[in-house]
Design a protein around this motif. Structure first.
Motif, PDB file in Angstrom:
ATOM      1  N   SER A 149     111.492 -19.392  41.564  1.00  0.00           N
ATOM      2  CA  SER A 149     110.356 -18.582  41.137  1.00  0.00           C
ATOM      3  C   SER A 149     110.039 -18.982  39.705  1.00  0.00           C
ATOM      4  O   SER A 149     110.757 -19.776  39.094  1.00  0.00           O
ATOM      5  CB  SER A 149     110.680 -17.087  41.222  1.00  0.00           C
ATOM      6  OG  SER A 149     111.767 -16.763  40.389  1.00  0.00           O
ATOM      7  N   SER A 192     105.887 -15.407  39.644  1.00  0.00           N
ATOM      8  CA  SER A 192     105.323 -15.973  40.869  1.00  0.00           C
ATOM      9  C   SER A 192     106.435 -16.578  41.713  1.00  0.00           C
ATOM     10  O   SER A 192     107.441 -17.055  41.190  1.00  0.00           O
ATOM     11  CB  SER A 192     104.250 -17.016  40.556  1.00  0.00           C
ATOM     12  OG  SER A 192     104.815 -18.152  39.967  1.00  0.00           O
ATOM     13  N   SER A 234     107.051 -18.435  45.960  1.00  0.00           N
ATOM     14  CA  SER A 234     106.444 -18.909  47.203  1.00  0.00           C
ATOM     15  C   SER A 234     107.137 -18.300  48.415  1.00  0.00           C
ATOM     16  O   SER A 234     107.076 -18.841  49.511  1.00  0.00           O
ATOM     17  CB  SER A 234     106.499 -20.440  47.270  1.00  0.00           C
ATOM     18  OG  SER A 234     107.838 -20.873  47.201  1.00  0.00           O
ATOM     19  N   ASP A 288      99.536 -19.508  48.910  1.00  0.00           N
ATOM     20  CA  ASP A 288     100.861 -19.267  49.489  1.00  0.00           C
ATOM     21  C   ASP A 288     101.902 -18.838  48.460  1.00  0.00           C
ATOM     22  O   ASP A 288     103.102 -19.096  48.638  1.00  0.00           O
ATOM     23  CB  ASP A 288     101.360 -20.498  50.264  1.00  0.00           C
ATOM     24  CG  ASP A 288     100.505 -20.783  51.487  1.00  0.00           C
ATOM     25  OD1 ASP A 288     100.038 -19.805  52.121  1.00  0.00           O
ATOM     26  OD2 ASP A 288     100.301 -21.955  51.805  1.00  0.00           O
ATOM     27  N   ARG A 289     101.472 -18.206  47.374  1.00  0.00           N
ATOM     28  CA  ARG A 289     102.396 -17.698  46.352  1.00  0.00           C
ATOM     29  C   ARG A 289     102.069 -16.238  46.067  1.00  0.00           C
ATOM     30  O   ARG A 289     100.919 -15.821  46.087  1.00  0.00           O
ATOM     31  CB  ARG A 289     102.290 -18.495  45.055  1.00  0.00           C
ATOM     32  CG  ARG A 289     102.843 -19.909  45.161  1.00  0.00           C
ATOM     33  CD  ARG A 289     102.887 -20.626  43.824  1.00  0.00           C
ATOM     34  NE  ARG A 289     103.892 -20.095  42.910  1.00  0.00           N
ATOM     35  CZ  ARG A 289     105.194 -20.402  42.935  1.00  0.00           C
ATOM     36  NH1 ARG A 289     105.652 -21.237  43.852  1.00  0.00           N
ATOM     37  NH2 ARG A 289     106.020 -19.888  42.057  1.00  0.00           N
TER      38      ARG A 289
END
Length: 139
Positions: free
Chosen positions: A64, A80, A82, A128-129
């Motif tokens: 992350s 953030s 994924s 996609d995060r």
């Protein structure tokens, strides 16, 4: 004065020490009060453990990213990952704070603490995060 740091965090709980050290270094440079250091460290530990345990299901090879931006009036934290989509503002269950210690489930306080200790929290899912942005006023 304003400063920004970005950390790439692995999926191991040992990474929490690195997060704490980075927070302390930034806090010293920016002259944070002890209460802000405590709140920031606690929130980051709780949220990163949630990412490690749930977003990545314990996969220690996952990563992350944390960005901390500090200026005299505002601390901005962006986390953030994924991992699995998860909007803590909608998907996190409220902890039962009235239950006795024996009846409480382990965990479940990370999002509650972030909501309680930060002034504003925003979530978005992009490319996609998961992106979680936390704001704490310093004035």
């Amino acid at each position: 004065m304003s400063r920004e740091i970005t950390l790439n965090i692995g999926g191991s709980p040992a990474e929490l020490e690195r997060i704490n050290a980075a927070v302390e270094e930034l806090a010293e440079t920016e002259g944070w009060p002890a209460e802000l250091i405590f709140q920031t460290t606690l929130v980051l530990e709780e949220l990163e453990m949630n990412i490690m345990n749930y977003a990545y299901s314990g996969d220690e090879s996952a990563h992350s990213q944390i960005t901390l931006r500090s200026d005299p009036k505002l601390l901005t934290i962006e986390i953030s990952d994924s991992g699995k989509p998860f909007n803590p503002l909608e998907d996190a269950k409220e902890p039962d704070l009235d239950a006795s210690l024996q009846d409480r489930k382990i965990g479940g306080l990370g999002v509650y603490l972030a909501r309680s200790l930060m002034d504003e929290i925003n979530y978005r899912r992009e490319n996609d995060r998961n992106y979680l942005t936390l704001l704490k006023r310093r004035d």
